[in-house]
Design a protein around this motif. Structure first.
Motif, PDB file in Angstrom:
ATOM      1  N   GLY A  68       0.809  -1.217   0.000  1.00 35.11           N
ATOM      2  CA  GLY A  68       0.000   0.000   0.000  1.00 35.11           C
ATOM      3  C   GLY A  68       0.842   1.268   0.000  1.00 35.11           C
ATOM      4  O   GLY A  68       0.541   2.223  -0.724  1.00 35.11           O
ATOM      5  N   TRP A  69       1.908   1.273   0.807  1.00 33.95           N
ATOM      6  CA  TRP A  69       2.773   2.453   0.874  1.00 33.95           C
ATOM      7  C   TRP A  69       3.453   2.713  -0.464  1.00 33.95           C
ATOM      8  O   TRP A  69       3.441   3.839  -0.971  1.00 33.95           O
ATOM      9  CB  TRP A  69       3.831   2.284   1.964  1.00 33.95           C
ATOM     10  CG  TRP A  69       3.389   2.720   3.325  1.00 33.95           C
ATOM     11  CD1 TRP A  69       3.212   1.949   4.436  1.00 33.95           C
ATOM     12  CD2 TRP A  69       3.065   4.058   3.735  1.00 33.95           C
ATOM     13  NE1 TRP A  69       2.786   2.702   5.501  1.00 33.95           N
ATOM     14  CE2 TRP A  69       2.698   4.003   5.101  1.00 33.95           C
ATOM     15  CE3 TRP A  69       3.048   5.288   3.082  1.00 33.95           C
ATOM     16  CZ2 TRP A  69       2.319   5.134   5.820  1.00 33.95           C
ATOM     17  CZ3 TRP A  69       2.671   6.422   3.799  1.00 33.95           C
ATOM     18  CH2 TRP A  69       2.311   6.334   5.152  1.00 33.95           C
ATOM     19  N   VAL A  70       4.069   1.676  -1.021  1.00 38.34           N
ATOM     20  CA  VAL A  70       4.782   1.879  -2.289  1.00 38.34           C
ATOM     21  C   VAL A  70       3.787   2.121  -3.423  1.00 38.34           C
ATOM     22  O   VAL A  70       4.092   2.829  -4.385  1.00 38.34           O
ATOM     23  CB  VAL A  70       5.708   0.682  -2.605  1.00 38.34           C
ATOM     24  CG1 VAL A  70       6.829   0.592  -1.591  1.00 38.34           C
ATOM     25  CG2 VAL A  70       4.946  -0.622  -2.678  1.00 38.34           C
ATOM     26  N   GLY A  71       2.585   1.530  -3.318  1.00 35.20           N
ATOM     27  CA  GLY A  71       1.561   1.797  -4.316  1.00 35.20           C
ATOM     28  C   GLY A  71       1.113   3.249  -4.285  1.00 35.20           C
ATOM     29  O   GLY A  71       0.882   3.873  -5.337  1.00 35.20           O
ATOM     30  N   LEU A  72       1.005   3.802  -3.076  1.00 32.14           N
ATOM     31  CA  LEU A  72       0.644   5.210  -2.946  1.00 32.14           C
ATOM     32  C   LEU A  72       1.735   6.097  -3.537  1.00 32.14           C
ATOM     33  O   LEU A  72       1.440   7.083  -4.240  1.00 32.14           O
ATOM     34  CB  LEU A  72       0.418   5.552  -1.468  1.00 32.14           C
ATOM     35  CG  LEU A  72       0.043   7.001  -1.141  1.00 32.14           C
ATOM     36  CD1 LEU A  72      -1.250   7.393  -1.842  1.00 32.14           C
ATOM     37  CD2 LEU A  72      -0.095   7.182   0.370  1.00 32.14           C
ATOM     38  N   ALA A  73       2.993   5.747  -3.278  1.00 25.69           N
ATOM     39  CA  ALA A  73       4.103   6.514  -3.846  1.00 25.69           C
ATOM     40  C   ALA A  73       4.092   6.438  -5.368  1.00 25.69           C
ATOM     41  O   ALA A  73       4.342   7.437  -6.059  1.00 25.69           O
ATOM     42  CB  ALA A  73       5.437   5.988  -3.298  1.00 25.69           C
ATOM     43  N   THR A  74       3.786   5.247  -5.892  1.00 27.88           N
ATOM     44  CA  THR A  74       3.702   5.080  -7.345  1.00 27.88           C
ATOM     45  C   THR A  74       2.581   5.939  -7.926  1.00 27.88           C
ATOM     46  O   THR A  74       2.757   6.604  -8.950  1.00 27.88           O
ATOM     47  CB  THR A  74       3.461   3.603  -7.700  1.00 27.88           C
ATOM     48  OG1 THR A  74       4.510   2.799  -7.159  1.00 27.88           O
ATOM     49  CG2 THR A  74       3.411   3.408  -9.209  1.00 27.88           C
ATOM     50  N   GLY A  75       1.425   5.926  -7.272  1.00 33.14           N
ATOM     51  CA  GLY A  75       0.299   6.706  -7.746  1.00 33.14           C
ATOM     52  C   GLY A  75       0.582   8.200  -7.750  1.00 33.14           C
ATOM     53  O   GLY A  75       0.218   8.917  -8.694  1.00 33.14           O
ATOM     54  N   LEU A  76       1.251   8.678  -6.706  1.00 33.70           N
ATOM     55  CA  LEU A  76       1.588  10.102  -6.646  1.00 33.70           C
ATOM     56  C   LEU A  76       2.571  10.478  -7.750  1.00 33.70           C
ATOM     57  O   LEU A  76       2.435  11.526  -8.399  1.00 33.70           O
ATOM     58  CB  LEU A  76       2.181  10.437  -5.271  1.00 33.70           C
ATOM     59  CG  LEU A  76       1.204  10.406  -4.089  1.00 33.70           C
ATOM     60  CD1 LEU A  76       1.962  10.545  -2.774  1.00 33.70           C
ATOM     61  CD2 LEU A  76       0.163  11.507  -4.216  1.00 33.70           C
TER      62      LEU A  76
END
Length: 295
Positions: A68-76
């Protein structure tokens, strides 16, 4: 120029990427809640204990939080580039997105492998969940404390007679220990994610095949140009495969997250599909990393 197909696709991508960040935040919050409620007294060596439900649920939630954390970073990072509307792409943002995207794929595959081990085999610990477990407390800290106090049986001592197969009661349910509100959040974000996956699938196919929008496939040119266009094509094809597999994955998640019922085939299938999603995402990330970070 919003009359041009490529600019229309870019605007749509910007809208989907930014709104998807909101979904990612909600899902991450639910995952963190699940992690906090299921990992008390868990140490690193405990992750190798095949029979401890508390540890295994913590393991799944930990993988979900990392993803979830790295996915959020990817999305941003992808939103920064998609919404820039400049002729020159934001290479730094794209490079960052490819790195975090690869990490997200690896973390997701770890969680998928744990789900498969727990639900796909007759010896998996999901098959040995005792009948007294309620929807909101499987692997939870409260149940862990009760086991330590000797108030309820320890799942680690369950034999074949204590397995799920010996209990025909249809009312038993399964969650990941975070409570009903958390599972409702997971359900809602999965439904939204399903719709977004259909949208991304259309955008990926459009990017790969629509000549008016600068189709990336088939590759063209020669030398370095040929190598670049081949990787652009692979990014779009791998993205389309990832979106298609994500549709299947979200449907499988919805089957057991929204019904709140134990559904071993759906849980097993979601673990296997997560592995496939991770593989296709790695294929996409490898080509994207070459284009954004190395070329």
């Amino acid at each position: 120029n919003l009359r041009h197909p490529s600019d229309q696709a870019k605007l749509a991508t910007c809208i989907f990427d930014t709104t998807n960040v909101v979904r990612s935040v909600a899902r991450l919050a639910a995952d963190i809640n699940d992690l906090a409620r299921t990992c008390r007294d868990v140490n690193f060596n405990d992750f190798f204990n095949k029979h401890d439900a508390h540890t295994k649920v913590c393991d799944i939630n930990l993988a979900a939080v990392v993803a979830g954390w790295v996915g959020l970073a990817t999305g941003l990072a992808t939103s920064v580039d998609a919404c820039a509307f400049t002729l020159v792409p934001n290479v730094d943002a794209l490079c960052s997105a490819t790195i975090t995207g690869l990490l997200q794929a690896i973390a997701g595959m770890a969680g998928g492998a744990t789900l498969m081990a727990a639900s796909c085999s007759a010896n998996g610990w999901y098959h040995r969940i005792p009948p007294g477990v309620t929807p909101s407390n499987v692997g939870s800290n409260a149940r862990h404390d009760a086991k330590k106090a000797g108030l309820i049986p320890d799942e680690r001592r369950l034999d074949s007679q204590g397995s799920a197969d010996s209990d025909p009661a249809p009312g038993r349910r399964l969650l990941l220990g975070g409570g009903k509100a958390s599972m409702a959040t997971q359900c809602g974000t999965s439904i939204v994610g399903l719709g977004w996956s259909f949208a991304y699938l259309g955008l990926n196919i459009n990017s790969a095949a629509n000549k008016k929008a600068g189709a990336s496939c088939p590759p063209s040119g020669f030398g370095l140009i040929k190598k670049a266009t081949r990787n652009f094509c692979n990014v779009d094809i791998s993205s389309a495969i990832t979106s298609f597999l994500s549709i299947i994955l979200f449907i499988e998640w919805i089957l057991w997250q929204c019904t709140d019922e134990i559904n071993l085939p759906a849980i097993c299938g979601s673990g296997a599909t997560t592995m496939l999603v991770g593989m296709s995402a790695i294929s996409k990330g490898a080509s994207a990393m070459y284009l954004a970070c190395d070329l």
